[in-house]
Design a protein around this motif. Structure first.
Motif, PDB file in Angstrom:
ATOM      1  N   ARG A  34     -14.570  -6.664 -35.131  1.00 24.35           N
ATOM      2  CA  ARG A  34     -14.951  -6.589 -33.714  1.00 24.35           C
ATOM      3  C   ARG A  34     -15.903  -5.415 -33.524  1.00 24.35           C
ATOM      4  N   LEU A  35     -16.664  -5.463 -32.468  1.00 23.41           N
ATOM      5  CA  LEU A  35     -17.525  -4.323 -32.159  1.00 23.41           C
ATOM      6  C   LEU A  35     -16.646  -3.119 -31.831  1.00 23.41           C
ATOM      7  N   ARG A  40     -20.275  -0.562 -27.739  1.00 29.00           N
ATOM      8  CA  ARG A  40     -20.597  -1.887 -27.200  1.00 29.00           C
ATOM      9  C   ARG A  40     -22.008  -1.977 -26.622  1.00 29.00           C
ATOM     10  N   ASP A  41     -22.462  -0.976 -25.916  1.00 29.50           N
ATOM     11  CA  ASP A  41     -23.791  -1.030 -25.310  1.00 29.50           C
ATOM     12  C   ASP A  41     -24.800  -0.125 -25.990  1.00 29.50           C
ATOM     13  N   ARG A  70     -24.363  -6.571 -28.618  1.00 28.77           N
ATOM     14  CA  ARG A  70     -23.280  -7.365 -28.037  1.00 28.77           C
ATOM     15  C   ARG A  70     -23.825  -8.522 -27.207  1.00 28.77           C
ATOM     16  N   ARG A  71     -25.105  -8.438 -26.788  1.00 24.32           N
ATOM     17  CA  ARG A  71     -25.727  -9.505 -26.002  1.00 24.32           C
ATOM     18  C   ARG A  71     -26.503 -10.491 -26.862  1.00 24.32           C
ATOM     19  N   SER A  89     -20.707 -14.337 -27.267  1.00 23.88           N
ATOM     20  CA  SER A  89     -21.383 -13.073 -27.565  1.00 23.88           C
ATOM     21  C   SER A  89     -21.068 -12.560 -28.959  1.00 23.88           C
TER      22      SER A  89
END
Length: 136
Positions: A34-35, A40-41, A70-71, A89
């Motif tokens: 997982r991130l 995350r951003d 993440r996008r 995503s």
């Protein structure tokens, strides 16, 4: 583990004695796919992997990342990375379509490297410790 932000789970394994072999122990590392919560951003999509990067050298590839990883959407064609949501995503892509684009493949490889690095360091440390104690 579920509530933890640890990048990996380190488990001990006990192998029972059998067929003339003594009991022994082992280790298992489960890497969280997982991130990381704090990134995350902040981490942007990078360019395609290069031969130099894979061989451990700095890549001279020119890339201006603008999209948070993440996008990163879409796995069927390059235009889907931003324009549509035909997949969930990053990195939780649908397994129904295995035709990942080169950019998605590069992003998944980089994430795998990033996430596995702490576990590999700990594994190496544990192996060195076992060797210094006379183990294998």
């Amino acid at each position: 583990w579920r509530e933890s932000s640890a990048p990996y789970l380190h488990l001990g394994v006990l192998y029972e004695a059998r067929e003339g072999l003594p009991a022994s122990t082992g280790q298992m590392f489960v890497v969280r796919a997982r991130l990381p919560l704090g990134h995350r951003d902040s981490v942007l999509v990078q360019g395609l992997l290069t031969r130099e990067e894979l061989m451990g050298h700095d890549s001279a590839a020119f890339w201006r990342p603008t999209l948070p990883r993440r996008r990163l959407n879409g796995i069927c064609c390059e235009c889907c990375h931003v324009a549509c949501s035909c997949a969930s995503s990053f990195p939780n892509i649908s397994t129904g379509n295995q035709f990942v684009t080169p950019l998605m493949c590069s992003a998944l490889c980089r994430l795998g490297y990033e996430l596995s690095t702490p576990a590999v360091r700990e594994l190496t440390k544990q192996q060195d410790l076992a060797r210094s104690r006379g183990g294998q």
